[in-house]
Write a protein that holds these residues in place. Structure first.
Motif, short mmCIF file in Angstrom:
data_model
loop_
_atom_site.label_atom_id
_atom_site.label_comp_id
_atom_site.label_asym_id
_atom_site.label_seq_id
_atom_site.Cartn_x
_atom_site.Cartn_y
_atom_site.Cartn_z
N THR A 1 0.86 -1.19 0.00
CA THR A 1 0.00 0.00 0.00
C THR A 1 0.89 1.24 0.00
N PHE A 2 0.29 2.38 -0.29
CA PHE A 2 1.01 3.66 -0.21
C PHE A 2 1.11 4.16 1.23
N GLY A 3 0.38 3.52 2.14
CA GLY A 3 0.51 3.83 3.55
C GLY A 3 -0.21 5.09 3.98
N PRO A 4 -0.04 5.47 5.26
CA PRO A 4 -0.72 6.64 5.83
C PRO A 4 0.09 7.90 5.62
N LEU A 5 -0.52 9.04 5.96
CA LEU A 5 0.18 10.31 5.87
C LEU A 5 0.79 10.72 7.21
N PHE A 6 0.10 10.44 8.32
CA PHE A 6 0.55 10.95 9.61
C PHE A 6 0.96 9.86 10.60
N THR A 7 1.10 8.64 10.16
CA THR A 7 1.54 7.56 11.04
C THR A 7 2.78 6.91 10.45
N GLU A 8 3.73 6.57 11.32
CA GLU A 8 4.95 5.92 10.85
C GLU A 8 4.68 4.46 10.49
N ARG A 9 5.52 3.93 9.62
CA ARG A 9 5.57 2.49 9.40
C ARG A 9 7.03 2.07 9.35
N ALA A 10 7.28 0.79 9.57
CA ALA A 10 8.65 0.34 9.84
C ALA A 10 9.55 0.34 8.61
N GLN A 11 9.00 0.20 7.43
CA GLN A 11 9.82 0.10 6.23
C GLN A 11 10.59 1.40 5.96
N THR A 12 11.72 1.26 5.29
CA THR A 12 12.52 2.43 4.93
C THR A 12 12.44 2.68 3.43
N ILE A 13 12.93 3.83 3.01
CA ILE A 13 12.76 4.24 1.62
C ILE A 13 13.66 3.47 0.67
N GLY A 14 14.81 2.99 1.14
CA GLY A 14 15.75 2.27 0.29
C GLY A 14 17.03 3.06 0.07
N ARG A 15 18.13 2.32 -0.08
CA ARG A 15 19.44 2.95 -0.20
C ARG A 15 19.49 3.93 -1.37
N ASN A 16 20.07 5.11 -1.09
CA ASN A 16 20.33 6.16 -2.09
C ASN A 16 19.06 6.72 -2.73
N ARG A 17 17.91 6.47 -2.12
CA ARG A 17 16.68 7.08 -2.63
C ARG A 17 16.36 8.34 -1.83
N LEU A 18 15.71 9.26 -2.50
CA LEU A 18 15.38 10.55 -1.88
C LEU A 18 13.90 10.83 -2.02
N LEU A 19 13.25 11.08 -0.90
CA LEU A 19 11.85 11.49 -0.88
C LEU A 19 11.77 12.99 -0.66
N VAL A 20 11.06 13.67 -1.54
CA VAL A 20 10.82 15.11 -1.41
C VAL A 20 9.31 15.33 -1.39
N SER A 21 8.83 16.07 -0.42
CA SER A 21 7.39 16.33 -0.36
C SER A 21 7.13 17.75 0.10
N ALA A 22 6.00 18.27 -0.32
CA ALA A 22 5.53 19.59 0.11
C ALA A 22 4.05 19.46 0.47
N SER A 23 3.71 19.96 1.64
CA SER A 23 2.32 19.85 2.09
C SER A 23 1.83 21.17 2.63
N THR A 24 0.53 21.33 2.66
CA THR A 24 -0.08 22.49 3.30
C THR A 24 -1.25 22.01 4.14
N SER A 25 -1.33 22.54 5.36
CA SER A 25 -2.41 22.18 6.28
C SER A 25 -3.10 23.45 6.75
N TYR A 26 -4.39 23.35 6.93
CA TYR A 26 -5.18 24.50 7.38
C TYR A 26 -6.07 24.07 8.55
N LEU A 27 -6.14 24.93 9.57
CA LEU A 27 -7.07 24.69 10.66
C LEU A 27 -7.54 26.02 11.23
N GLU A 28 -8.74 25.99 11.73
CA GLU A 28 -9.32 27.15 12.42
C GLU A 28 -9.77 26.66 13.79
#
Length: 414
Positions: free
Chosen positions: A103-130
């Motif tokens: 699966t692609f997994g959750p957004l706000f919970t950790e999981r044990a697997q790692t990304i893999g050697r020499n791989r790079l994850l880049v992400s940009a997010s925006t959150s809004y709350l009132e």
């Protein structure tokens, strides 16, 4: 505006606000200032001297201090998972890296697997709350007590205050509007087959408006007097007049998070990883975008990944202890548990429960429970769009009705 439209609009708010001048006043002073304007403050010389002479307790704004403290010290926005939707594991038989999760997994919970050697994850997010509620009460109608026991002002000056019984019958009605938008930029690098390191850089924009109205609990009109004659200003023409307003906004960096993960156990029935993170005090405590001290958070993650006839299925759980060496009052235990399901090759769903418990006794926000519901959609190979909403399940502390988040993540590597 709908929640999803707010999410996308919030990113524009954050980016455009960078061009605005910085606030002339710290946000932590907004609530105090609005009280000062109607005269209820220990900072007023007349009030302090009168209270000291009468032998009663100090004038107090405990509710106001608690609200500021909750914004500053409680992590209302969880940091997104250190690993994205794509995780890889080396297959020595084929001498290639293969997807290690179904699966692609959750957004706000950790999981044990790692990304893999020499791989790079880049992400940009925006959150809004009132923010909507404080300890279960709507923040548009909070009552803040001013002085404790009643007392009489005695002064040689011939004034309207002479021999008046003040204090116990006075309240401040607060009407607050507090909106927060957070843009986060995350980078995770696979240092080895089982080790990830990463950093999260948050950019925070807060709009803070407070309106205060002095009223008598008895319903009687407030005193009429010459404004400015005394430091303790109790002037108003009626029980609902004399409203004053203060507002400020601030944009700045929050506390940067650095973190690492070691996937030390891989078995057909379970994966486990040790995680650790530290927040650097790069935010502004005075403007409610950071805490005053560095924090450390060691934790443990377990997960199980399955392939079923209906699609990929994964379970994950996380527990951590946030340590604040210089501010142990706010230390807490955090936990999360959930499930992700991927019925389609290009889309997955996740449901998680998030919680925290403060280690030390407190009357404000001791335990928090939230539900996180999200989906991840693959736009192109290696590129995911994530959409998530966090809903509070209890009333402790200062709470929004919902936290909306949108994120784009891309994984580089062969």
């Amino acid at each position: 505006m709908t929640g999803s439209r707010r999410v996308f609009a919030s990113l524009l708010i954050v980016l455009t606000s960078l061009a605005l001048p910085t606030a002339a006043r710290d946000l932590e002073d907004v609530l105090v200032d609005v009280g000062n304007q109607i005269g209820f403050s220990t900072h007023q010389d007349f009030a302090v001297e009168t209270i000291a002479a009468s032998g009663v307790g100090r004038s107090q704004f405990e509710e106001l201090v608690d609200i500021n403290s909750n914004i500053l010290n409680d992590r209302l926005l969880p940091v997104s998972s250190s690993v994205g939707g794509f995780t890889f594991e080396y297959n020595p038989d084929l001498d290639v890296y293969e997807r290690s999760t179904s699966t692609f997994g959750p957004l706000f919970t950790e999981r044990a697997q790692t990304i893999g050697r020499n791989r790079l994850l880049v992400s940009a997010s925006t959150s809004y709350l009132e923010f909507d509620e404080f300890e279960g009460d709507g923040i548009s109608s909070l009552a803040a007590s001013t002085m404790q026991p009643s007392f009489k002002v005695t002064t040689d000056t011939d004034s309207i205050f002479k021999d008046r019984d003040l204090g116990a019958d006075l309240d401040i009605l607060l009407d607050l509007d507090i909106e927060e938008t957070v843009a986060s930029f995350q980078f995770t690098y696979g240092l080895g087959d089982k080790i990830d390191v990463g950093v999260v850089v948050p950019l925070v924009h807060i709009d803070f408006e407070a309106r205060a109205t002095p009223v008598r609990r008895s319903g009687e009109p407030l005193l009429e007097c010459d404004r400015g004659k005394f430091s303790l200003d109790l002037c108003a023409t009626s029980g609902v007049s004399g409203t004053t307003k203060e507002s400020e906004d601030h944009t700045g960096f929050g506390d940067i998070v650095v973190r690492g993960k070691w996937n030390f156990l891989n078995r057909p029935w379970v994966d486990a990883a040790a995680v650790v993170s530290a927040t650097l005090p790069t935010g502004s405590p005075e403007n409610l975008t950071g805490v005053h001290t560095m924090t450390f958070k060691p934790g443990l993650v377990v997960s199980r990944d399955l392939t079923t006839p209906a699609g990929g299925l994964s379970f994950h759980g996380f527990a951590a202890w946030e340590i604040r060496p210089d501010d142990s009052e706010f230390e807490e235990v955090e936990w999360a548990a959930g499930i992700a399901f991927q019925p389609l090759r290009a889309a997955s769903l996740s449901v998680d429960f998030l919680g925290s418990h403060k280690m030390h006794n407190t009357n404000i926000g001791s335990d928090r429970f939230d539900a996180s519901i999200g989906t991840k959609v693959m736009i192109a190979e290696g590129l995911l769009a994530d959409f998530n909403v966090i809903l509070p399940l209890n009333d402790d502390g200062l709470r929004p009705n919902a936290i909306f988040t949108a994120q784009f993540e891309y994984t580089f590597g062969d």
